[in-house]
Design an enzyme around this catalytic site. Structure first.
Site, mmCIF file in Angstrom:
data_model
loop_
_atom_site.group_PDB
_atom_site.id
_atom_site.type_symbol
_atom_site.label_atom_id
_atom_site.label_comp_id
_atom_site.label_asym_id
_atom_site.label_seq_id
_atom_site.Cartn_x
_atom_site.Cartn_y
_atom_site.Cartn_z
ATOM 1 N N HIS A 7 -29.203 76.592 -2.029
ATOM 2 C CA HIS A 7 -30.342 76.047 -2.785
ATOM 3 C C HIS A 7 -31.466 75.628 -1.833
ATOM 4 C CE1 HIS A 7 -26.849 74.868 -5.510
ATOM 5 N NE2 HIS A 7 -27.586 75.593 -6.315
ATOM 6 N N GLY A 54 -28.070 72.057 -9.854
ATOM 7 C CA GLY A 54 -27.678 70.875 -9.086
ATOM 8 C C GLY A 54 -26.433 71.083 -8.245
ATOM 9 N N TYR A 55 -25.886 69.966 -7.759
ATOM 10 C CA TYR A 55 -24.789 69.976 -6.783
ATOM 11 C C TYR A 55 -25.206 70.869 -5.616
ATOM 12 C CZ TYR A 55 -20.162 68.523 -5.424
ATOM 13 O OH TYR A 55 -19.124 67.918 -4.791
ATOM 14 N N LEU A 56 -26.318 70.485 -5.024
ATOM 15 C CA LEU A 56 -27.060 71.356 -4.116
ATOM 16 C C LEU A 56 -26.342 71.586 -2.798
ATOM 17 C CD1 LEU A 56 -30.619 69.864 -4.715
ATOM 18 C CD2 LEU A 56 -29.515 71.787 -5.892
ATOM 19 N N GLN A 71 -30.217 85.944 -3.951
ATOM 20 C CA GLN A 71 -29.561 87.248 -4.129
ATOM 21 C C GLN A 71 -28.080 87.072 -4.478
ATOM 22 O OE1 GLN A 71 -29.867 90.270 -0.939
ATOM 23 N NE2 GLN A 71 -27.959 91.115 -1.773
HETATM 24 P P1 AMP Z 1 -27.216 77.549 -9.367
HETATM 25 O O1 AMP Z 1 -27.450 76.099 -9.115
HETATM 26 O O2 AMP Z 1 -25.845 78.026 -9.013
HETATM 27 O O3 AMP Z 1 -27.678 77.979 -10.741
HETATM 28 O O4 AMP Z 1 -28.176 78.318 -8.351
HETATM 29 C C1 AMP Z 1 -29.547 78.063 -8.322
HETATM 30 C C2 AMP Z 1 -30.223 79.106 -7.481
HETATM 31 O O5 AMP Z 1 -29.684 79.068 -6.159
HETATM 32 C C3 AMP Z 1 -30.005 80.530 -8.015
HETATM 33 O O6 AMP Z 1 -31.197 81.278 -7.863
HETATM 34 C C4 AMP Z 1 -28.921 81.045 -7.114
HETATM 35 O O7 AMP Z 1 -28.938 82.459 -6.969
HETATM 36 C C5 AMP Z 1 -29.277 80.381 -5.807
HETATM 37 N N1 AMP Z 1 -28.113 80.339 -4.916
HETATM 38 C C6 AMP Z 1 -26.874 79.893 -5.215
HETATM 39 N N2 AMP Z 1 -26.035 80.073 -4.180
HETATM 40 C C7 AMP Z 1 -26.780 80.642 -3.189
HETATM 41 C C8 AMP Z 1 -26.492 81.073 -1.862
HETATM 42 N N3 AMP Z 1 -25.274 80.965 -1.334
HETATM 43 N N4 AMP Z 1 -27.496 81.630 -1.150
HETATM 44 C C9 AMP Z 1 -28.731 81.756 -1.676
HETATM 45 N N5 AMP Z 1 -29.066 81.361 -2.917
HETATM 46 C C10 AMP Z 1 -28.102 80.818 -3.667
#
Ligand code: AMP
Length: 281
Positions: free
Chosen positions: A34, A28-30, A145
């Site tokens: 995301h 979350g906190y998209l 990535q």
């Molecule tokens: P999180 O909410 O931080 O667990 O991230 C959820 C998904 O979004 C994970 O697969 C992360 O690798 C991806 N993600 C987070 N930040 C980025 C970004 N800046 N660019 C691409 N994907 C991201």
């Protein structure tokens, strides 16, 4: 867009979605990072599901679980605007009810780097992702990535446990000045936000050295270290030049794909970033 909480509601809603189904797991906190995963899923899949769950088991006792940023109404509005079909927002109680005692441990690929700095982190990640996969049963699952080791751990998990799905890894989305988007960037004070650009500057300096012909792993790590040293607010935790397939550090000459990665404290905020040279994710 349908929003569900319990596993029963999820299973019910999932039945009515067309195949192939893409899943985007998030905490979350998209942000645009995301949403880039959501858009990649929309392009390739007939239906898209997003999970929003701040998974307590992947946080260490000294980490930021309690203050991790949350804004569910805003997240739901963003996902609705992207045309997402299903959002699953389980609670910790639903994922880990009283008596819970089953864990998924991925071994070697989860051991170095983030695994070494955050004991238990990938056990929490692998467990929750296995549970998300079992519940949602997607045909494709989308990861960034940005969290390169996490993506490799999940690829290993999917291969080893025979999950019938394809793992898709999407490029890191960055701010105009190079800072990788992260929910944790909200922790940064204005001066720290400025300093945080040092991660990508260090990575691109090493990437440029590689492109100019530098193949010595120590030299590539040194290029990153020396850029980081110029930023007084930065406290590097690790600086790595590792083999992309097993994340073991390159010694001597880099003769294949390398993941250049780092973890750096900027004030109290821990940031990670990476680039790949000599190959592709
Ligand atoms: P999180 O909410 O931080 O667990 O991230 C959820 C998904 O979004 C994970 O697969 C992360 O690798 C991806 N993600 C987070 N930040 C980025 C970004 N800046 N660019 C691409 N994907 C991201």
């Amino acid at each position: 867009m349908q929003t569900v909480t319990t596993i029963e509601e999820l299973r019910q809603a999932r039945q009515h979605l067309p195949a192939p189904l893409g899943l985007v797991p998030t905490m979350g906190y998209l942000h645009e990072g995301h949403l880039s995963l959501v858009r990649a899923a929309k392009r390739a899949c007939a239906a898209v599901a997003v999970s929003i769950f701040v998974n307590p088991t992947q946080f260490g006792p000294q980490e930021d679980l309690d203050r991790y940023p949350r804004d569910l109404p805003r997240d739901l509005a963003l996902l609705e605007a992207e045309g997402v079909d299903l959002v699953w927002t389980p609670t910790p109680q639903i994922m880990y009810p009283e008596g819970y005692q089953t864990w998924v441990t991925v071994e070697h690929i989860a051991a170095p780097l983030e695994g070494a700095m955050r004991p238990g982190h990938f056990r929490g990640v692998a467990t929750v992702v296995a549970k998300l996969f079992n519940a949602v049963q997607p045909d494709r699952a989308y990861f960034g990535q940005k969290d390169a080791q996490q993506a490799l751990v999940i690829r290993r998990l999917v291969a080893d446990l025979n999950f019938p799905l394809q793992v898709v890894v999407c490029p890191t989305v960055r701010e105009a000045d190079g800072l990788a988007l992260s929910s944790r960037n909200v922790y940064l004070k204005p001066q720290e936000r400025q300093a945080a650009t040092v991660l990508y500057r260090a990575l691109t300096a090493a990437q440029a050295a590689y492109q100019a012909g530098e193949r010595n792993a120590d030299q590539l790590r040194q290029v990153m270290q020396s850029v980081l040293q110029q930023e007084p607010l930065a406290r590097p935790q690790y600086v790595s030049c590792a083999k992309l397939d097993d994340l073991q550090e390159w010694q001597g000459e880099v003769s294949g794909a390398a993941l250049l990665s780092l973890a750096v404290f900027i004030g109290q905020t821990r940031l990670i970033d990476n680039v790949v040279v000599g190959g592709e994710f």
